[in-house]
Design a protein around this motif. Structure first.
Motif, PDB file in Angstrom:
ATOM      1  N   ARG A 219     -14.690   0.743  55.592  1.00 57.95           N
ATOM      2  CA  ARG A 219     -15.969   1.269  55.132  1.00 57.95           C
ATOM      3  C   ARG A 219     -17.055   0.971  56.155  1.00 57.95           C
ATOM      4  O   ARG A 219     -17.004  -0.028  56.867  1.00 57.95           O
ATOM      5  CB  ARG A 219     -16.372   0.644  53.782  1.00 57.95           C
ATOM      6  CG  ARG A 219     -15.331   0.786  52.698  1.00 57.95           C
ATOM      7  CD  ARG A 219     -15.766   0.073  51.434  1.00 57.95           C
ATOM      8  NE  ARG A 219     -16.896   0.722  50.800  1.00 57.95           N
ATOM      9  CZ  ARG A 219     -17.510   0.260  49.709  1.00 57.95           C
ATOM     10  NH1 ARG A 219     -17.104  -0.870  49.158  1.00 57.95           N
ATOM     11  NH2 ARG A 219     -18.523   0.904  49.180  1.00 57.95           N
ATOM     12  N   SER A 220     -18.052   1.838  56.200  1.00 56.53           N
ATOM     13  CA  SER A 220     -19.183   1.566  57.084  1.00 56.53           C
ATOM     14  C   SER A 220     -20.018   0.439  56.499  1.00 56.53           C
ATOM     15  O   SER A 220     -20.049   0.232  55.280  1.00 56.53           O
ATOM     16  CB  SER A 220     -20.057   2.815  57.231  1.00 56.53           C
ATOM     17  OG  SER A 220     -20.786   3.061  56.040  1.00 56.53           O
ATOM     18  N   GLY A 221     -20.707  -0.289  57.356  1.00 54.74           N
ATOM     19  CA  GLY A 221     -21.512  -1.404  56.896  1.00 54.74           C
ATOM     20  C   GLY A 221     -22.634  -0.968  55.974  1.00 54.74           C
ATOM     21  O   GLY A 221     -22.957  -1.635  54.986  1.00 54.74           O
ATOM     22  N   ILE A 222     -23.238   0.186  56.266  1.00 54.83           N
ATOM     23  CA  ILE A 222     -24.336   0.684  55.448  1.00 54.83           C
ATOM     24  C   ILE A 222     -23.840   1.056  54.060  1.00 54.83           C
ATOM     25  O   ILE A 222     -24.462   0.723  53.043  1.00 54.83           O
ATOM     26  CB  ILE A 222     -24.992   1.912  56.123  1.00 54.83           C
ATOM     27  CG1 ILE A 222     -25.620   1.503  57.460  1.00 54.83           C
ATOM     28  CG2 ILE A 222     -26.032   2.551  55.197  1.00 54.83           C
ATOM     29  CD1 ILE A 222     -26.197   2.646  58.239  1.00 54.83           C
ATOM     30  N   GLU A 223     -22.693   1.735  53.998  1.00 53.42           N
ATOM     31  CA  GLU A 223     -22.123   2.134  52.711  1.00 53.42           C
ATOM     32  C   GLU A 223     -21.749   0.916  51.878  1.00 53.42           C
ATOM     33  O   GLU A 223     -22.029   0.868  50.674  1.00 53.42           O
ATOM     34  CB  GLU A 223     -20.875   3.001  52.951  1.00 53.42           C
ATOM     35  CG  GLU A 223     -20.158   3.418  51.672  1.00 53.42           C
ATOM     36  CD  GLU A 223     -18.828   4.095  51.939  1.00 53.42           C
ATOM     37  OE1 GLU A 223     -18.097   4.365  50.973  1.00 53.42           O
ATOM     38  OE2 GLU A 223     -18.520   4.335  53.119  1.00 53.42           O
ATOM     39  N   GLU A 224     -21.148  -0.077  52.544  1.00 52.42           N
ATOM     40  CA  GLU A 224     -20.717  -1.260  51.809  1.00 52.42           C
ATOM     41  C   GLU A 224     -21.906  -2.032  51.251  1.00 52.42           C
ATOM     42  O   GLU A 224     -21.907  -2.458  50.096  1.00 52.42           O
ATOM     43  CB  GLU A 224     -19.902  -2.163  52.745  1.00 52.42           C
ATOM     44  CG  GLU A 224     -19.239  -3.354  52.068  1.00 52.42           C
ATOM     45  CD  GLU A 224     -20.191  -4.496  51.812  1.00 52.42           C
ATOM     46  OE1 GLU A 224     -20.067  -5.157  50.761  1.00 52.42           O
ATOM     47  OE2 GLU A 224     -21.105  -4.712  52.649  1.00 52.42           O
ATOM     48  N   LYS A 225     -22.953  -2.168  52.054  1.00 53.81           N
ATOM     49  CA  LYS A 225     -24.101  -2.951  51.619  1.00 53.81           C
ATOM     50  C   LYS A 225     -24.824  -2.284  50.458  1.00 53.81           C
ATOM     51  O   LYS A 225     -25.281  -2.948  49.525  1.00 53.81           O
ATOM     52  CB  LYS A 225     -25.065  -3.162  52.784  1.00 53.81           C
ATOM     53  CG  LYS A 225     -26.122  -4.229  52.512  1.00 53.81           C
ATOM     54  CD  LYS A 225     -26.828  -4.645  53.771  1.00 53.81           C
ATOM     55  CE  LYS A 225     -27.805  -5.788  53.494  1.00 53.81           C
ATOM     56  NZ  LYS A 225     -28.477  -6.253  54.734  1.00 53.81           N
ATOM     57  N   SER A 226     -24.886  -0.949  50.498  1.00 51.19           N
ATOM     58  CA  SER A 226     -25.587  -0.231  49.420  1.00 51.19           C
ATOM     59  C   SER A 226     -24.818  -0.282  48.113  1.00 51.19           C
ATOM     60  O   SER A 226     -25.375  -0.066  47.037  1.00 51.19           O
ATOM     61  CB  SER A 226     -25.815   1.229  49.820  1.00 51.19           C
ATOM     62  OG  SER A 226     -24.579   1.907  50.005  1.00 51.19           O
ATOM     63  N   SER A 227     -23.501  -0.585  48.184  1.00 47.77           N
ATOM     64  CA  SER A 227     -22.673  -0.620  46.965  1.00 47.77           C
ATOM     65  C   SER A 227     -22.683  -1.988  46.306  1.00 47.77           C
ATOM     66  O   SER A 227     -22.149  -2.138  45.205  1.00 47.77           O
ATOM     67  CB  SER A 227     -21.230  -0.227  47.315  1.00 47.77           C
ATOM     68  OG  SER A 227     -20.617  -1.223  48.111  1.00 47.77           O
ATOM     69  N   ARG A 228     -23.257  -2.987  46.956  1.00 43.39           N
ATOM     70  CA  ARG A 228     -23.255  -4.340  46.395  1.00 43.39           C
ATOM     71  C   ARG A 228     -24.116  -4.404  45.132  1.00 43.39           C
ATOM     72  O   ARG A 228     -25.136  -3.726  45.023  1.00 43.39           O
ATOM     73  CB  ARG A 228     -23.799  -5.360  47.392  1.00 43.39           C
ATOM     74  CG  ARG A 228     -22.963  -5.504  48.638  1.00 43.39           C
ATOM     75  CD  ARG A 228     -23.539  -6.597  49.512  1.00 43.39           C
ATOM     76  NE  ARG A 228     -22.996  -6.529  50.870  1.00 43.39           N
ATOM     77  CZ  ARG A 228     -23.382  -7.318  51.868  1.00 43.39           C
ATOM     78  NH1 ARG A 228     -24.288  -8.239  51.644  1.00 43.39           N
ATOM     79  NH2 ARG A 228     -22.845  -7.193  53.054  1.00 43.39           N
ATOM     80  N   LYS A 229     -23.673  -5.258  44.221  1.00 44.16           N
ATOM     81  CA  LYS A 229     -24.455  -5.469  42.993  1.00 44.16           C
ATOM     82  C   LYS A 229     -25.675  -6.317  43.334  1.00 44.16           C
ATOM     83  O   LYS A 229     -25.605  -7.259  44.109  1.00 44.16           O
ATOM     84  CB  LYS A 229     -23.599  -6.178  41.934  1.00 44.16           C
ATOM     85  CG  LYS A 229     -22.417  -5.359  41.455  1.00 44.16           C
ATOM     86  CD  LYS A 229     -21.619  -6.140  40.403  1.00 44.16           C
ATOM     87  CE  LYS A 229     -20.412  -5.329  39.937  1.00 44.16           C
ATOM     88  NZ  LYS A 229     -19.614  -6.078  38.946  1.00 44.16           N
ATOM     89  N   SER A 230     -26.787  -5.964  42.724  1.00 45.89           N
ATOM     90  CA  SER A 230     -28.010  -6.718  42.976  1.00 45.89           C
ATOM     91  C   SER A 230     -27.973  -8.044  42.231  1.00 45.89           C
ATOM     92  O   SER A 230     -27.282  -8.189  41.247  1.00 45.89           O
ATOM     93  CB  SER A 230     -29.227  -5.906  42.529  1.00 45.89           C
ATOM     94  OG  SER A 230     -29.122  -5.594  41.148  1.00 45.89           O
TER      95      SER A 230
END
Length: 230
Positions: A219-230
């Protein structure tokens, strides 16, 4: 798949040795024998499958205990006469309930044959994690002299967090100030140690961290980071 199966140097009984290895920890879980059908089933089902010489039949690890070994990749050695199943176990691999079938240290046995060995073959990071866990378990014991540095860190959240930040800053300085590689390696060792004490304090296993890293590979880093739970 057939050209691959045909390339394996099966013995005169049509078998080869297969070793199951944990994809995250590197631990050797078990070893068994496989034939063409067992290897084919492993590749197609992604469950570690072997051949039982005593029963003359295929068997999938976990078919009784439900502790499957989920295979992510299969490797052949240079001579093509042994195989590695690289995967993630669902639970203990050994029938004794141990994490792996390899828990008897030869050095430990030779020094004290009377002691029943139950020491896992740990890599460097997991030996460190094991030591940190031991120190954590000893916190409730009556203090006897000056506590170890690890115990001090486990007992003082502010001290622990300050050391993680301090060591990370010193690691960055080796780049900013163009220090030599040995200095960078030394500072990274400090970062890893203090970060692993923090993980131990939080009850997080390093294996969990590695699993997250492995899942990010595709996965791209941007995609992975945006999918993280807040």
């Amino acid at each position: 798949v057939n050209p691959l199966l045909d390339s394996v140097k099966w013995d005169d009984k049509g078998l080869a040795v297969a070793i199951a290895q944990n994809v995250d920890t590197g631990a050797i879980l078990m070893q068994g024998f496989v034939n063409k059908e067992a290897l084919f089933k492993t590749i197609s089902s992604r469950k570690a499958t072997f051949y039982s010489r005593s029963r003359s039949t295929l068997w999938t690890k976990g078919e009784t205990s439900m502790n499957f070994i989920n295979v992510s990749d299969v490797f052949l050695d240079c001579d093509r006469d042994s195989i590695i199943y690289l995967g993630k176990p669902d639970g203990p691999t050994c029938h004794t309930g141990s994490e792996t079938c390899y828990y008897t240290s030869v050095n430990g046995f030779l020094s004290n044959p009377e002691v029943d060995g139950n020491k896992l073959a740990l890599t460097t990071l997991y030996s460190l994690e094991s030591t940190i866990t031991e120190r954590k378990e000893q916190l409730s014991d009556s203090p006897d002299g000056k506590p170890s540095w690890t115990k001090r860190l486990l007992l003082d959240d502010k001290l622990l967090c300050s050391k993680v930040r301090e060591e990370a800053d010193e690691l960055c300085r080796t780049l900013e100030e163009n220090e030599d590689q040995s200095r960078t390696a030394s500072e990274m060792a400090d970062v890893l140690y203090h970060a692993m004490v923090l993980l131990g304090k939080k009850g997080v296993k390093f294996e969990d961290v590695l699993q997250i890293l492995r899942l990010r590979f595709a996965r791209s880093g941007i995609e992975e980071k945006s999918s993280r739970k807040s």
